[in-house]
Design a protein around this motif. Structure first.
Motif, PDB file in Angstrom:
ATOM      1  N   SER A 425       0.831  -1.211   0.000  1.00 22.57           N
ATOM      2  CA  SER A 425       0.000   0.000   0.000  1.00 22.57           C
ATOM      3  C   SER A 425       0.861   1.254   0.000  1.00 22.57           C
ATOM      4  N   ALA A 426       1.907   1.276   0.836  1.00 20.50           N
ATOM      5  CA  ALA A 426       2.769   2.456   0.935  1.00 20.50           C
ATOM      6  C   ALA A 426       3.512   2.711  -0.374  1.00 20.50           C
ATOM      7  N   ILE A 427       3.989   1.639  -0.986  1.00 21.07           N
ATOM      8  CA  ILE A 427       4.758   1.802  -2.226  1.00 21.07           C
ATOM      9  C   ILE A 427       3.849   2.206  -3.384  1.00 21.07           C
ATOM     10  N   ARG A 428       2.689   1.570  -3.479  1.00 18.48           N
ATOM     11  CA  ARG A 428       1.744   1.945  -4.543  1.00 18.48           C
ATOM     12  C   ARG A 428       1.314   3.401  -4.399  1.00 18.48           C
ATOM     13  N   ARG A 429       1.078   3.822  -3.163  1.00 18.70           N
ATOM     14  CA  ARG A 429       0.643   5.201  -2.923  1.00 18.70           C
ATOM     15  C   ARG A 429       1.723   6.191  -3.379  1.00 18.70           C
ATOM     16  N   ALA A 430       2.977   5.905  -3.036  1.00 16.45           N
ATOM     17  CA  ALA A 430       4.068   6.812  -3.400  1.00 16.45           C
ATOM     18  C   ALA A 430       4.213   6.910  -4.916  1.00 16.45           C
ATOM     19  N   ARG A 431       4.143   5.785  -5.589  1.00 17.74           N
ATOM     20  CA  ARG A 431       4.282   5.792  -7.039  1.00 17.74           C
ATOM     21  C   ARG A 431       3.074   6.443  -7.714  1.00 17.74           C
ATOM     22  N   GLY A 432       1.903   6.172  -7.149  1.00 17.54           N
ATOM     23  CA  GLY A 432       0.692   6.763  -7.706  1.00 17.54           C
ATOM     24  C   GLY A 432       0.682   8.272  -7.569  1.00 17.54           C
ATOM     25  N   GLU A 433       1.144   8.768  -6.426  1.00 21.68           N
ATOM     26  CA  GLU A 433       1.202  10.217  -6.222  1.00 21.68           C
ATOM     27  C   GLU A 433       2.132  10.871  -7.248  1.00 21.68           C
ATOM     28  N   THR A 434       3.296  10.262  -7.454  1.00 24.54           N
ATOM     29  CA  THR A 434       4.257  10.821  -8.413  1.00 24.54           C
ATOM     30  C   THR A 434       3.669  10.855  -9.820  1.00 24.54           C
ATOM     31  N   LYS A 435       3.034   9.765 -10.209  1.00 23.14           N
ATOM     32  CA  LYS A 435       2.424   9.711 -11.540  1.00 23.14           C
ATOM     33  C   LYS A 435       1.325  10.756 -11.685  1.00 23.14           C
ATOM     34  N   LEU A 436       0.492  10.898 -10.644  1.00 24.22           N
ATOM     35  CA  LEU A 436      -0.589  11.873 -10.692  1.00 24.22           C
ATOM     36  C   LEU A 436      -0.049  13.291 -10.846  1.00 24.22           C
ATOM     37  N   LEU A 437       1.001  13.619 -10.080  1.00 19.04           N
ATOM     38  CA  LEU A 437       1.591  14.954 -10.157  1.00 19.04           C
ATOM     39  C   LEU A 437       2.214  15.198 -11.534  1.00 19.04           C
ATOM     40  N   MET A 438       2.782  14.165 -12.125  1.00 18.79           N
ATOM     41  CA  MET A 438       3.339  14.302 -13.473  1.00 18.79           C
ATOM     42  C   MET A 438       2.224  14.482 -14.498  1.00 18.79           C
ATOM     43  N   ASP A 439       1.169  13.659 -14.370  1.00 19.92           N
ATOM     44  CA  ASP A 439       0.059  13.741 -15.327  1.00 19.92           C
ATOM     45  C   ASP A 439      -0.629  15.102 -15.276  1.00 19.92           C
ATOM     46  N   GLN A 440      -0.732  15.674 -14.076  1.00 17.54           N
ATOM     47  CA  GLN A 440      -1.408  16.951 -13.906  1.00 17.54           C
ATOM     48  C   GLN A 440      -0.492  18.153 -14.158  1.00 17.54           C
ATOM     49  N   GLY A 441       0.779  17.890 -14.411  1.00 23.69           N
ATOM     50  CA  GLY A 441       1.694  18.992 -14.719  1.00 23.69           C
ATOM     51  C   GLY A 441       2.295  19.667 -13.524  1.00 23.69           C
ATOM     52  N   TYR A 442       1.993  19.197 -12.302  1.00 25.05           N
ATOM     53  CA  TYR A 442       2.601  19.797 -11.112  1.00 25.05           C
ATOM     54  C   TYR A 442       4.068  19.423 -11.007  1.00 25.05           C
ATOM     55  N   ILE A 443       4.435  18.264 -11.529  1.00 25.24           N
ATOM     56  CA  ILE A 443       5.835  17.957 -11.771  1.00 25.24           C
ATOM     57  C   ILE A 443       6.058  18.142 -13.272  1.00 25.24           C
ATOM     58  N   ARG A 444       6.849  19.135 -13.608  1.00 28.18           N
ATOM     59  CA  ARG A 444       7.030  19.483 -15.013  1.00 28.18           C
ATOM     60  C   ARG A 444       7.887  18.456 -15.744  1.00 28.18           C
ATOM     61  N   ALA A 445       7.673  18.346 -17.044  1.00 25.77           N
ATOM     62  CA  ALA A 445       8.541  17.500 -17.867  1.00 25.77           C
ATOM     63  C   ALA A 445       9.933  18.127 -17.897  1.00 25.77           C
ATOM     64  N   PRO A 446      10.966  17.313 -17.924  1.00 21.65           N
ATOM     65  CA  PRO A 446      12.328  17.879 -17.921  1.00 21.65           C
ATOM     66  C   PRO A 446      12.613  18.618 -19.208  1.00 21.65           C
ATOM     67  N   PRO A 447      13.610  19.501 -19.187  1.00 20.27           N
ATOM     68  CA  PRO A 447      13.934  20.264 -20.387  1.00 20.27           C
ATOM     69  C   PRO A 447      14.539  19.368 -21.466  1.00 20.27           C
ATOM     70  N   GLU A 448      14.438  19.803 -22.694  1.00 21.17           N
ATOM     71  CA  GLU A 448      15.019  19.029 -23.823  1.00 21.17           C
ATOM     72  C   GLU A 448      16.528  19.036 -23.720  1.00 21.17           C
TER      73      GLU A 448
END
Length: 448
Positions: A425-448
């Motif tokens: 549960s703890a590991i899935r939650r951590a990975r899910g949070e990161t993916k959600l933040l990436m999908d929503q743009g709160y974690i920006r895509a890295p520069p080219e």
């Protein structure tokens, strides 16, 4: 067959790529971690619950029963990554500020791979007593301490003292973590080449915190200490090395218990006829020569674990006749990196509120790592799991938690199923949070 010039150039280019990207990405993100909320904020009235006046009630509850701190706060899933910056990667004493990117990276791995919250704490002191005192003062806020990149020999005393004097697990990843993953890899490598660990001749290049601990855990796992030859900057360790007797207790123990044939010399002599070489010394390449690998036994195993550059490039070791080559890097096969160990080990220790992390718990983790890889099918290029085989972390957590309860160092007792559920549960939650933040743009895509 040796790589042609173009192939070798491409290999070197690939090996240097992570460093190039790191210099682009780090200033872009201005750090790799941040604090995010864990509780809901439906409106501003919720702050009356999470802060004053409501927060006074859990405070009073903890005052009456200090163990309730694990129920009311994040302490039970929070660790401190403590370093003085005196031995960062293979870079040496670069100071606490320069060591901070490493500690942030460690915190990221703790969270993503183990679901463990970690705070980097780089100290502006190199004094042993000051470090010990500071870590002890931090204890109320944390469920565990990860010591990191502290120079030898003081790292031994700091770990030993804190383990004795604190009631939360204190772990030195450069010692226990490295030892756990290397032992797991060594066990499986011997299975691949069809050799018994109890009969294996082991050369160890480097006699710092990592290799001293690796030797201890490997011996506990079945390797024969008399078959180990360890080399420091002055040569092999043997009973004649009086120079380490008073200054390096751990080296002196190895000098008097290993190297049954009293081999004198340096790395070349230690590696002569060895079945496996475990190098944890200084960054290469060139620390280990191809000619020395040619002098090893048939089906030689080479662990070149120095960071950021291994003691010998993997393709050079293979060219010299090594059958299995492992490094600490993710861009080569067989990454025997601590990141496969500490997230799952701490996950298990925290889930049973362990007082400490014992060698027995490390062995349990090493066996879980080794078994996970074996379940996927061992080969010369696959002796330990890849980091993206995420099931290794809950398997470690379960093994560690069970061993902690079995050996009496756990505050609470829970079932195997509950350990598995908590870790997953703890590991899935951590990975899910990161993916959600990436999908929503709160974690920006890295520069080219």
């Amino acid at each position: 067959m040796s790589p042609d010039k173009e192939t070798e150039t491409e290999l070197l280019k690939k090996a240097n790529k992570p460093a190039e990207l790191a210099m682009k990405y780090h200033p872009f993100y201005e750090g790799k971690i941040e604090v995010t909320a864990k509780c809901p904020v439906r409106d501003f009235n919720d702050f009356a619950i999470w802060y004053t006046p409501g927060v006074a009630e859990p405070c009073k509850d903890i005052k009456k029963n200090p163990e309730k701190v694990y129920e009311h706060t994040a302490k039970g899933n929070m660790i401190a990554i403590v370093s003085d910056g005196t031995r960062v990667l293979g870079l040496g004493d670069i100071g606490p500020e320069a060591g901070l990117p490493v500690m942030e990276g460690k915190a990221l791995l703790f969270k993503y791979l183990g679901g463990v919250d970690a705070v980097p704490i780089c100290l502006a002191t190199k004094d042993t007593e000051e470090i010990i005192k500071t870590v002890k003062h931090l204890a109320p806020s944390f469920g565990g301490i990860n010591l990191e990149d502290i120079e030898n020999p003081k790292c031994f005393e700091i770990l030993e003292r804190l383990r004795k004097e604190m009631d939360i697990p204190v772990w030195h990843d450069d010692q226990q973590g490295t030892a756990t993953i290397v032992t797991a890899g060594a066990i499986n490598a011997h299975k691949v080449v069809g050799k018994k660990v109890s009969e294996s001749k082991v050369a160890m290049v480097g006699a710092g915190a990592a290799n001293i601990a690796i030797a201890r855990i490997m011996v506990t796992a079945g390797f024969n200490v008399k078959n180990i030859i360890m080399v420091d900057s002055k040569g092999t360790l043997h009973p004649g090395r009086e120079d380490v007797k008073k200054t390096h207790a751990e080296k002196w123990w190895m000098a008097t218990h290993s190297n049954a044939e009293h081999v004198h010399g340096g790395i070349k002599e230690a590696m002569e006829g060895a079945d496996i070489v475990v190098a944890a010394s200084r960054p290469g390449p060139g620390v280990i020569q191809k000619e020395w690998i040619k002098g090893m036994a048939d089906d030689a195993i080479v662990f070149a674990t120095a960071n950021p550059t291994p003691e010998i490039w993997p393709w050079e070791a293979k060219e010299a006749g090594a059958r299995i080559v492992a490094t600490g890097r993710s861009d080569f096969p067989n990454q025997v990196n601590n990141s496969l160990g500490f997230p799952g080990i701490f996950r298990g220790a925290l889930d049973v509120r362990a007082w400490t992390i014992t060698d027995e718990m490390c062995i349990a983790a090493a066996e879980a790592i080794a078994q996970t890889a074996e379940d996927h099918g061992l080969s010369e290029d696959y002796i330990v799991p890849n980091m993206d085989q995420w099931e290794v972390f809950p398997r470690e957590a379960v093994a560690v938690g069970l061993k902690a309860m079995e050996t009496g160092v756990a505050r609470i007792k829970i079932s195997r199923d509950e350990l598995q559920h908590r870790a997953e549960s703890a590991i899935r939650r951590a990975r899910g949070e990161t993916k959600l933040l990436m999908d929503q743009g709160y974690i920006r895509a890295p520069p080219e």
